[in-house]
Design a protein around this motif. Structure first.
Motif: not given
Length: 82
Positions: A3-10, A16-20, A36-41, A62-68
């Motif tokens: 759950l932590i990693s999913l929320l981190w990915g969200i 990411m949307v803001v950084a675009l 990357a920290i979220g992917a490790v978690i 997957v979410l954190n990988g896409i963001v990276i």
């Protein structure tokens, strides 16, 4: 952990949307390590959790990988990576 990693990915996806947005691409320099920290978690969550309950951790990975990947692509298109 899943759950932590999913929320981190969200949160990373929203960032990411803001950084675009043009002139806010500098946010990718902070976004990539954050994701990357979220992917490790997520990877720890996949390793620790039983085989039936890994869905949230896999989704977070997957979410954190896409963001990276998008963050790296955005930096290389904008000339942020030399």
């Amino acid at each position: 952990m899943g759950l932590i990693s999913l929320l981190w990915g969200i949160v990373a996806m929203l960032w990411m949307v803001v950084a675009l947005i043009p002139l806010l691409g500098w946010g990718n320099w902070f976004l990539i390590p954050f994701a990357a920290i979220g992917a490790v978690i997520a990877a720890i969550g996949i390793a620790v959790t039983g085989s039936g309950k890994r869905g949230r951790a896999k989704a977070g990975l997957v979410l954190n990988g896409i963001v990276i990947l998008v963050g790296i692509a955005r930096l290389s298109l904008g000339g942020g990576v030399i």
